[in-house]
Structure formats: structure tokens, C-alpha cells
Design an enzyme around this catalytic site. Structure first.
Site, PDB file in Angstrom:
ATOM      1  N   LYS A 181       0.864  -1.182   0.000  1.00 45.52           N
ATOM      2  CA  LYS A 181       0.000   0.000   0.000  1.00 45.52           C
ATOM      3  C   LYS A 181       0.902   1.235   0.000  1.00 45.52           C
ATOM      4  O   LYS A 181       1.455   1.615   1.026  1.00 45.52           O
ATOM      5  CB  LYS A 181      -0.910  -0.015   1.236  1.00 45.52           C
ATOM      6  CG  LYS A 181      -2.056   1.009   1.192  1.00 45.52           C
ATOM      7  CD  LYS A 181      -1.588   2.346   1.661  1.00 45.52           C
ATOM      8  CE  LYS A 181      -2.698   3.381   1.666  1.00 45.52           C
ATOM      9  NZ  LYS A 181      -2.184   4.750   1.804  1.00 45.52           N
ATOM     10  N   GLU A 256       9.397   1.620  11.162  1.00 44.24           N
ATOM     11  CA  GLU A 256      10.489   2.585  11.009  1.00 44.24           C
ATOM     12  C   GLU A 256       9.847   3.956  10.999  1.00 44.24           C
ATOM     13  O   GLU A 256       9.148   4.316  10.050  1.00 44.24           O
ATOM     14  CB  GLU A 256      11.275   2.309   9.724  1.00 44.24           C
ATOM     15  CG  GLU A 256      12.625   3.028   9.703  1.00 44.24           C
ATOM     16  CD  GLU A 256      12.566   4.376   9.022  1.00 44.24           C
ATOM     17  OE1 GLU A 256      12.463   5.386   9.761  1.00 44.24           O
ATOM     18  OE2 GLU A 256      12.627   4.442   7.798  1.00 44.24           O
ATOM     19  N   CYS A 289      13.968  10.999   6.911  1.00 43.14           N
ATOM     20  CA  CYS A 289      13.784  10.637   8.321  1.00 43.14           C
ATOM     21  C   CYS A 289      15.103  10.634   9.086  1.00 43.14           C
ATOM     22  O   CYS A 289      15.145  10.924  10.281  1.00 43.14           O
ATOM     23  CB  CYS A 289      13.098   9.276   8.436  1.00 43.14           C
ATOM     24  SG  CYS A 289      13.986   7.930   7.635  1.00 43.14           S
ATOM     25  N   GLU A 384       9.509  16.264  15.151  1.00 40.29           N
ATOM     26  CA  GLU A 384       9.959  16.115  13.766  1.00 40.29           C
ATOM     27  C   GLU A 384       9.191  17.076  12.858  1.00 40.29           C
ATOM     28  O   GLU A 384       7.963  17.124  12.888  1.00 40.29           O
ATOM     29  CB  GLU A 384       9.757  14.679  13.295  1.00 40.29           C
ATOM     30  CG  GLU A 384      10.303  14.431  11.906  1.00 40.29           C
ATOM     31  CD  GLU A 384      10.154  12.976  11.473  1.00 40.29           C
ATOM     32  OE1 GLU A 384      11.122  12.425  10.927  1.00 40.29           O
ATOM     33  OE2 GLU A 384       9.064  12.411  11.677  1.00 40.29           O
TER      34      GLU A 384
END
Length: 487
Positions: A181, A256, A289, A384
Site C-alpha cells: 500500500k 520505522e 527521516c 519532527e
């Protein structure tokens, strides 16, 4: 050409799902918009629970035969997929750049070749995957990796095909069937991957690709009782929802997640190298990331480091990612741009100073930004951002540097610049991170473990660690006694 096919820079892309070896359209669609200019690329089939159930059923039906396929044959097909990727690097690159706004030259030279390498690496690793037999009181222990079953792989938008194949390749190599997906903001190269895999001879139902919104199709996939593994790369809030969804079936997860990684610059570092590492954090418009978004610089060199950083960052070219000279492209989506600017404006209102940047530009471009005068407990330091926004803080001692580096809820990566190997050893031993780079950045090898600590993730990917996740690891113990004597 089918009514469900769009043309992206001359490349035909099917907008339907790929389920059980066939193209399947949904009753509804969603728009796919290019971050380069905000234009609608096409209308994409919008999956729901119905398509999710069909994809899982196809993967379940295909699983026994694929799991029974020899390692050598699975490896052969993975290499054939890699061949197909290499033949279409230019097409994949221009489609990906159009879809997510990352640099075309990076896709051509690094990202798409890495996609092919993902398949080749795990194909080759599969053929040498073994654990030496060992004895217990005269009994033989034999470790094996058994395919686990249908695997749901949910992938992000910042490096769509590379990060998808990072999961697809080991899952297929392990003998699992896959339901991929892709992120709804960047679905196109996943559709092309389905074509490439089919052309390479991957049996129907072994790889399925379904598109749509997480709330409409993602939940149906992650809660399905026939799913045996779930791997997700993305945000912490989404990971928590996936974990809740998977909990009812105790489906194993690999997650992750986000990062808020530090770059520690000591006074004994090569400052030119440190500045090069720092400016590199603007890669992919800050949508990485692993990016070291928090600069922690020793007080005695902070002024000189900042001066050199501002000079070098000022040489970056921001603009159309298809241009050969462009260094920074657009951010992915208007919502992401709003999020980035919100972080910056709140920080400035709280007293932060924008040394460079701090504002939007035309379209979906955000000026490369460096903020100083930020508090350790502030939002801009702790959360973040996922954009071209960096912060700079100073430290006086090594202990303070380590304390500041570890003082977030994340633990994905860390980068260290120092000229003292003993200091490097001391500091890296104390850093909470899945990956630490010393005097370098973004050096990656698929045989190394990759993952995060704390809120940056659960589990590790790469080499044997990937097979440990996608398989049921079995130990068979055999007695030397009890065999019939057949002469």
C-alpha cells in the site's frame, strides 16, 4: 490506451490496483497532485475494505506455491525484477520526480539504481542464508527460516519506490506474498513496479498493489486476520493506530518511524567537513527521516561554524527538481508546507532567530532555514518537522553534548564530527540511535541493521534481520537415536 491509463512525461501509468495478477478499478478515485507545480497528474483508484479483502485473499491463495518455490527460483525472479527496473530507470525517475518532487538527477544516478540493488541484494542474501548446525548433548540443532505468509507493507512518500522495495524485496525473497500500500500522495511508481514484476515472471497474487487513504483501506489491511506480517514506515501517530489494529491478531510489526537526529560538532572537528555534513541535511527538501536536523556545536567554534554554514547554504539552488543544477526541490504537499511553516512561525514567536530562511517561497517551496536561540524543551527542537528546517544549539562539554543529543523521544540516527578517535568511541557508545555516522553521513549498506530506538521504531531491517522478521525462524532438534536400520 485504457481509460484508466495516464501519461506522465510520456510514460504510461495504470491508475488501477494490481490484485491477483489483474488490474482492478474502484468505484471512486482520488487526485494525485504534483508538488512541482500543483497540477493534477491523474485520478487514482481509491481502495476500500473490499479491495483490501480481495488483495489479502489473492496473497493468501498464492502463498503456498510461492513459499514452496525453491530459493534459487525465487532469487532468479528477483534478479529478473531488478533487470526490469534497470531497463526503465529513466521512466521510473521522471515519474517519481513528477509525483514527489525529489531531484531527477538523484533518481537517475542513485535512487533508482538502488531500487534494482534492493532486489539483487536480497536475492543473493537468500542463497547464503544459513546458521551453522550445533549440538546439544549429542543432538543436532538446525535453524531454518520458514515463510510466514501474506505481508502488508505500508510505505511513505519521501522515497516511494526505494523504500517500498526495501520491504518488498526481502518479503518476496523470504517466500512471503505481499500487499503493498503506497502513500496516497505518491502512488505511481508502485503501479509501475507491478508491471515490472509481472513481466519478470512473478506469479499472480504474489505481489499485490492497492491504493487509497489509510483510514479507508489501511485499517482494513492491518486488521485482517489472514495477514501474517505488517511493515510500516511513517509517522509515530499512524504507527500507533497500526499497532492497535494489529493487536487483535497479534500480527508481528516492523516500524520505522520519525527522527529528530543530532549532528554533534566538536571543536577538534574538520570544520569544512562538518559544514558539508550540515548542509547535506537539506537533501530532498529536508524530507529525510535520518536527517540530522539538530546541530549541537561546541561553543568555541559555533560562530565560525555558523558563518561557514550560512555561506555554503547560500550557494544552494532551489527550484524545479527536473533541472540538472537544482539542489532543493519542493515540499510534497500544501498540508506539509503548512505544517513546516507552522513550526517555524511558532518558534520565531517564542524567541527563535532565523539566521537564514524562515519563510515560504512561491508554490510548494520552503526556504532552507536555520534557527538559533531555541530552547531544548521547545517544540522546534523536540518534534519532527520533515522539511528544510534546522536548529543550532551550543554545548560546553562532552557530557552536555551527549545529554542534549539524547534528550528527545526519538532515536533513529546521529552524526558526529570530531578529529579525536577516542572521543568518537566514547560519544558514540552513549548515543541512543539505531545508526551513528562519524565524520560521514548517509553511508548505507543493506547487510547492516537499520531501525530506530524509542519512538523511532520497532525492529531492524537489512541482511538477516529482514529474514528474521519476514519468516518464522525454526529450530529443529534431532536425536542421534531412534532411526530404523534399513541396512
Amino acid at each position: 490506451m485504457s481509460e484508466h491509463t495516464i501519461t506522465v512525461a510520456g510514460v504510461a501509468v495504470d491508475t488501477r490496483h494490481w490484485i491477483g495478477g489483474e488490474r482492478v478499478a474502484s468505484a471512486q478515485t482520488f487526485p494525485d497532485v504534483s508538488p512541482i507545480d500543483g497540477s493534477t497528474i491523474g485520478e487514482i483508484s481509491r481502495g476500500t475494505g473490499m479491495e483490501a479483502a480481495a488483495a489479502v485473499a489473492a496473497a493468501k491463495a498464492a502463498f503456498p506455491a510461492w513459499a514452496a518455490t525453491s530459493r534459487a527460483e525465487r532469487a532468479r525472479i528477483l534478479h529478473a525484477i531488478a533487470d526490469g527496473v534497470e531497463k526503465r530507470i529513466e521512466e521510473l525517475s521522471i515519474v517519481e520526480t513528477t509525483d514527489n518532487g525529489a531531484l531527477l538527477r538523484s533518481h537517475r544516478r542513485g535512487v533508482m539504481p538502488r531500487v534494482a540493488h534492493n532486489f539483487r541484494f536480497f536475492a543473493d542474501w537468500l542463497l547464503k542464508l544459513e546458521h551453522e548446525d550445533f549440538e546439544t548433548r549429542g543432538h543436532t540443532n538446525h535453524v531454518s527460516w520458514d515463510p510466514a505468509g501474506p505481508s502488508v507493507l505500508i510505505t511513505p512518500w519521501n522515497a516511494p519506490l526505494m523504500l517500498a522495495t526495501w520491504k518488498v524485496a526481502p518479503a518476496l525473497a523470504a517466500g512471503n506474498t505481499v500487499i503493498l500500500k503506497p502513500a496516497e500522495w505518491t502512488p505511481l511508481t508502485a503501479s509501475l513496479l507491478a508491471d515490472i514484476a509481472a513481466e519478470a515472471g512473478l506469479p499472480a497474487g504474489v505481489l499485490n498493489v492497492v491504493q487509497g487513504y489509510g483510514s479507508e483501506i489501511g485499517d482494513a489491511l492491518t486488521s485482517h486476520p489472514d495477514v501474517r506480517r505488517i511493515s510500516f514506515t511513517g509517522s509515530v501517530p499512524t504507527a500507533k493506530r497500526i499497532a492497535e489494529s494489529a493487536a487483535a491478531n497479534l500480527t508481528p510489526l516492523s516500524l520505522e518511524l520519525g527522527g529528530k537526529s543530532p549532528l554533534l560538532v566538536f571543536a577538534d572537528a574538520d570544520l569544512d567537513l562538518a559544514v558539508d555534513l550540515a548542509v547535506e541535511q537539506y537533501d530532498n527538501a529536508g524530507q529525510v527521516c535520518l536527517a540530522a536536523t539538530r546541530f549541537l556545536v561546541e561553543e568555541s567554534v559555533a560562530e565560525e561554524f555558523t558563518r561557514r554554514f550560512v555561506e555554503k547554504a547560500g550557494q544552494l539552488t532551489q527550484g524545479d527538481p527536473r533541472g540538472e543544477a537544482t539542489d532543493i526541490g519542493p515540499n510534497i504537499h500544501p498540508l506539509q508546507l503548512e505544517k513546516i511553516d507552522g513550526f517555524v512561525q511558532r518558534a520565531v514567536a517564542a524567541g527563535a532567530r532565523a539566521v537564514i530562511g524562515g519563510h515560504r517561497k512561491d508554490g510548494q517551496y520552503y526556504a532552507p532555514t536555520l534557527l538559533t536561540a531555541v530552547a531544548q524543551d521547545s517544540e522546534i527542537v523536540q518534534e519532527e518537522i520533515f522539511g528544510p528546517v534546522l536548529t543550532l544549539q551550543t554545548f560546553a562539554t562532552e557530557d552536555e553534548a551527549v545529554r542534549l543529543a539524547n534528550d528527545t523521544r526519538f532515536g533513529l540516527a546521529a552524526t558526529l564530527a570530531t578529529g579525536d578517535p577516542e572521543r568518537a568511541e566514547r560519544v558514540t557508545a552513549q548515543l541512543v540511535a539505531g545508526t551513528v555516522w562519524t565524520n560521514c553521513f548517509f553511508v548505507r549498506d543493506l547487510q547492516a541493521p537499520f531501525g530506530g530506538s524509542r519512538h523511532s521504531g520497532v525492529g531492524r531491517e537489512g541482511g538477516t534481520w529482514s529474514f528474521d522478521f519476514y519468516c518464522d525462524v525454526k529450530n529443529t532438534v534431532t536425536s542421534p537415536n531412534g532411526w530404523n536400520n534399513h541396512g
